[in-house]
Design a protein around this motif. Structure first.
Motif, PDB file in Angstrom:
ATOM      1  N   LYS A  52       0.848  -1.190   0.000  1.00  0.00           N
ATOM      2  CA  LYS A  52       0.000   0.000   0.000  1.00  0.00           C
ATOM      3  C   LYS A  52       0.882   1.239   0.000  1.00  0.00           C
ATOM      4  CE  LYS A  52      -4.094  -1.831   2.377  1.00  0.00           C
ATOM      5  NZ  LYS A  52      -5.041  -1.625   3.508  1.00  0.00           N
ATOM      6  N   GLU A  53       0.453   2.218  -0.756  1.00  0.00           N
ATOM      7  CA  GLU A  53       1.265   3.426  -0.848  1.00  0.00           C
ATOM      8  C   GLU A  53       0.380   4.603  -1.244  1.00  0.00           C
ATOM      9  OE1 GLU A  53       5.450   4.795  -3.064  1.00  0.00           O
ATOM     10  OE2 GLU A  53       4.784   2.716  -3.064  1.00  0.00           O
ATOM     11  N   ARG A  54       0.725   5.793  -0.761  1.00  0.00           N
ATOM     12  CA  ARG A  54       0.037   7.030  -1.165  1.00  0.00           C
ATOM     13  C   ARG A  54       1.021   7.910  -1.926  1.00  0.00           C
ATOM     14  NH1 ARG A  54      -4.192  10.377   2.449  1.00  0.00           N
ATOM     15  NH2 ARG A  54      -5.360   8.526   1.791  1.00  0.00           N
ATOM     16  N   ILE A  55       0.593   8.361  -3.098  1.00  0.00           N
ATOM     17  CA  ILE A  55       1.457   9.144  -3.987  1.00  0.00           C
ATOM     18  C   ILE A  55       0.826  10.501  -4.227  1.00  0.00           C
ATOM     19  CG2 ILE A  55       2.526   9.191  -6.285  1.00  0.00           C
ATOM     20  CD1 ILE A  55       2.203   6.126  -6.329  1.00  0.00           C
ATOM     21  N   SER A  56       1.645  11.536  -4.184  1.00  0.00           N
ATOM     22  CA  SER A  56       1.155  12.886  -4.476  1.00  0.00           C
ATOM     23  C   SER A  56       0.729  12.968  -5.942  1.00  0.00           C
ATOM     24  CB  SER A  56       2.233  13.928  -4.196  1.00  0.00           C
ATOM     25  OG  SER A  56       2.568  13.938  -2.824  1.00  0.00           O
ATOM     26  N   LEU A  57      -0.374  13.673  -6.184  1.00  0.00           N
ATOM     27  CA  LEU A  57      -0.944  13.742  -7.519  1.00  0.00           C
ATOM     28  C   LEU A  57      -1.046  15.202  -7.950  1.00  0.00           C
ATOM     29  CD1 LEU A  57      -2.201  11.932  -9.730  1.00  0.00           C
ATOM     30  CD2 LEU A  57      -4.416  12.312  -8.633  1.00  0.00           C
ATOM     31  N   SER A  58      -0.472  15.510  -9.086  1.00  0.00           N
ATOM     32  CA  SER A  58      -0.535  16.875  -9.618  1.00  0.00           C
ATOM     33  C   SER A  58      -1.801  17.055 -10.436  1.00  0.00           C
ATOM     34  CB  SER A  58       0.685  17.158 -10.502  1.00  0.00           C
ATOM     35  OG  SER A  58       1.888  17.044  -9.762  1.00  0.00           O
ATOM     36  N   SER A  59      -2.250  18.294 -10.529  1.00  0.00           N
ATOM     37  CA  SER A  59      -3.415  18.634 -11.352  1.00  0.00           C
ATOM     38  C   SER A  59      -2.942  19.343 -12.605  1.00  0.00           C
ATOM     39  CB  SER A  59      -4.388  19.528 -10.566  1.00  0.00           C
ATOM     40  OG  SER A  59      -4.856  18.853  -9.411  1.00  0.00           O
ATOM     41  N   TYR A  60      -3.601  19.061 -13.708  1.00  0.00           N
ATOM     42  CA  TYR A  60      -3.182  19.636 -14.983  1.00  0.00           C
ATOM     43  C   TYR A  60      -4.371  20.312 -15.653  1.00  0.00           C
ATOM     44  CZ  TYR A  60       0.878  16.653 -14.319  1.00  0.00           C
ATOM     45  OH  TYR A  60       1.994  16.056 -13.796  1.00  0.00           O
ATOM     46  N   ALA A 128     -11.687   5.538  -9.281  1.00  0.00           N
ATOM     47  CA  ALA A 128     -10.866   4.361  -8.995  1.00  0.00           C
ATOM     48  C   ALA A 128     -10.580   3.608 -10.292  1.00  0.00           C
ATOM     49  CB  ALA A 128     -11.569   3.433  -7.993  1.00  0.00           C
ATOM     50  N   CYS A 129      -9.604   2.713 -10.207  1.00  0.00           N
ATOM     51  CA  CYS A 129      -9.295   1.824 -11.324  1.00  0.00           C
ATOM     52  C   CYS A 129      -8.800   0.510 -10.723  1.00  0.00           C
ATOM     53  CB  CYS A 129      -8.237   2.430 -12.247  1.00  0.00           C
ATOM     54  SG  CYS A 129      -7.872   1.424 -13.705  1.00  0.00           S
ATOM     55  N   ASN A 157      -4.845  -5.015  -8.354  1.00  0.00           N
ATOM     56  CA  ASN A 157      -4.229  -3.695  -8.241  1.00  0.00           C
ATOM     57  C   ASN A 157      -5.355  -2.668  -8.204  1.00  0.00           C
ATOM     58  OD1 ASN A 157      -2.860  -1.311  -8.484  1.00  0.00           O
ATOM     59  ND2 ASN A 157      -1.975  -1.739 -10.488  1.00  0.00           N
ATOM     60  N   HIS A 158      -5.580  -2.096  -7.036  1.00  0.00           N
ATOM     61  CA  HIS A 158      -6.690  -1.163  -6.833  1.00  0.00           C
ATOM     62  C   HIS A 158      -6.126   0.221  -6.513  1.00  0.00           C
ATOM     63  CE1 HIS A 158     -10.686  -0.166  -4.556  1.00  0.00           C
ATOM     64  NE2 HIS A 158     -10.546   0.515  -5.674  1.00  0.00           N
ATOM     65  N   LEU A 170      -2.964   9.875  -4.781  1.00  0.00           N
ATOM     66  CA  LEU A 170      -3.319   8.596  -5.405  1.00  0.00           C
ATOM     67  C   LEU A 170      -3.005   7.497  -4.402  1.00  0.00           C
ATOM     68  CD1 LEU A 170      -4.113   7.382  -8.317  1.00  0.00           C
ATOM     69  CD2 LEU A 170      -1.665   6.979  -8.549  1.00  0.00           C
ATOM     70  N   ASP A 171      -4.005   6.701  -4.034  1.00  0.00           N
ATOM     71  CA  ASP A 171      -3.802   5.578  -3.120  1.00  0.00           C
ATOM     72  C   ASP A 171      -3.641   4.294  -3.929  1.00  0.00           C
ATOM     73  OD1 ASP A 171      -3.703   6.807  -0.682  1.00  0.00           O
ATOM     74  OD2 ASP A 171      -5.853   6.591  -0.273  1.00  0.00           O
ATOM     75  N   VAL A 172      -2.597   3.545  -3.618  1.00  0.00           N
ATOM     76  CA  VAL A 172      -2.275   2.310  -4.332  1.00  0.00           C
ATOM     77  C   VAL A 172      -2.393   1.131  -3.366  1.00  0.00           C
ATOM     78  CG1 VAL A 172      -0.489   1.045  -5.594  1.00  0.00           C
ATOM     79  CG2 VAL A 172      -0.697   3.533  -5.860  1.00  0.00           C
ATOM     80  N   ASP A 173      -3.058   0.070  -3.807  1.00  0.00           N
ATOM     81  CA  ASP A 173      -3.177  -1.153  -3.013  1.00  0.00           C
ATOM     82  C   ASP A 173      -3.015  -2.344  -3.961  1.00  0.00           C
ATOM     83  OD1 ASP A 173      -3.700  -3.173  -1.241  1.00  0.00           O
ATOM     84  OD2 ASP A 173      -5.727  -2.528  -0.724  1.00  0.00           O
ATOM     85  N   VAL A 174      -1.855  -2.988  -3.883  1.00  0.00           N
ATOM     86  CA  VAL A 174      -1.542  -4.120  -4.762  1.00  0.00           C
ATOM     87  C   VAL A 174      -1.436  -5.379  -3.917  1.00  0.00           C
ATOM     88  CG1 VAL A 174       0.104  -5.109  -6.395  1.00  0.00           C
ATOM     89  CG2 VAL A 174      -0.340  -2.648  -6.420  1.00  0.00           C
TER      90      VAL A 174
END
Length: 246
Positions: A52-60, A128-129, A157-158, A170-174
């Motif tokens: 599990k990991e949280r990643i900073s997400l930029s806006s464009y 989500a994806c 991979n959620h 962005l929250d990652v859960d693999v």
């Protein structure tokens, strides 16, 4: 008519198996077999790894204020290919609107060449994806293809995101699960933990290393896509005409 050990019999000279002597003739008797030995229960090792990991997400957004959220990217062909990590594949093909067959690069295993094949589903939504492994098998020599009967694998991979906050993320859960049938010596003589403990450590180390690399590439692909969208000449032209009342 023959005499054997002083007994008369009316059969052929060859003695059939499962018969007994009689003074007048051979009589067939039923041969009762003992119960078959039951095979020992098949051992299965379950290997697990999760990250599990949280990643900073930029806006464009472009100069006209049009935003390009990550949800749009993951519904785009480039976003799906990034989630599948097609750069690492030999090739891939689309089976249905949401499922893909991925052919990994061939690898050398001992004296054999093996090509892993994965069937994956990709389900993007507005927030989500989810990528799930539907099947995993090996192609190559017959010996290695036989191993498909002795293992099964599952991967999920959620990812979820929130762009409507001061610091988008962005929250990652693999999660990866592998079931292995233990049937070769000397492993069948060992407790199942002798397979699971080192196997879990190896799998977790791989997941810990590969997941950050995968999502670092995903973020870069998202940025490339958003910048390309903002430079689309037809979109810029239509927006300019709209703002000028055209």
């Amino acid at each position: 008519m023959h005499q054997i050990c002083g007994l008369q019999c009316t059969t052929q000279a060859s003695v059939p198996f499962g018969c007994r002597f009689s003074r007048s003739k051979w009589k067939r008797t039923k041969v009762i077999q003992g119960p078959k030995a039951e095979s020992s229960e098949t051992k299965k090792a379950k290997l697990l790894a999760r990250k599990k990991e949280r990643i900073s997400l930029s806006s464009y957004s472009d100069q006209f204020g049009v935003s390009y959220p990550i949800a749009d990217f993951l519904n785009h062909r480039m976003g799906i290919e990034s989630m599948l990590n097609t750069r690492a594949l030999q090739r891939f093909e689309q089976l249905t609107p949401s499922t893909y067959r991925c052919y990994l690069q061939k690898i050398q295993l001992l004296n054999f060449e093996v090509a892993p094949i994965l069937d994956l589903s990709v389900t993007p939504t507005s927030d989500a994806c989810i990528v799930e492994m539907l099947s995993c098998k090996f192609e190559g020599s017959k010996i290695l293809e036989e191993q498909n009967k002795h293992f099964s694998a599952f991967m999920r991979n959620h990812i979820r995101w929130n762009e409507n906050c001061p610091e988008p993320f962005l929250d990652v859960d693999v999660e990866v699960t592998i079931l292995l049938q233990v049937y070769t010596m000397p492993f069948v003589m060992l407790p199942i933990s002798a397979v699971e403990t080192p196997g879990n450590l190896i799998m977790q180390a791989l997941v810990d290393r590969l997941v950050p690399l995968l999502f670092q590439q995903l973020i870069q692909d998202y940025q490339t896509w958003a910048e390309a969208q903002s430079r689309l000449p037809q979109k810029a032209s239509s927006l300019s005409q709209y703002k000028n009342g055209g």
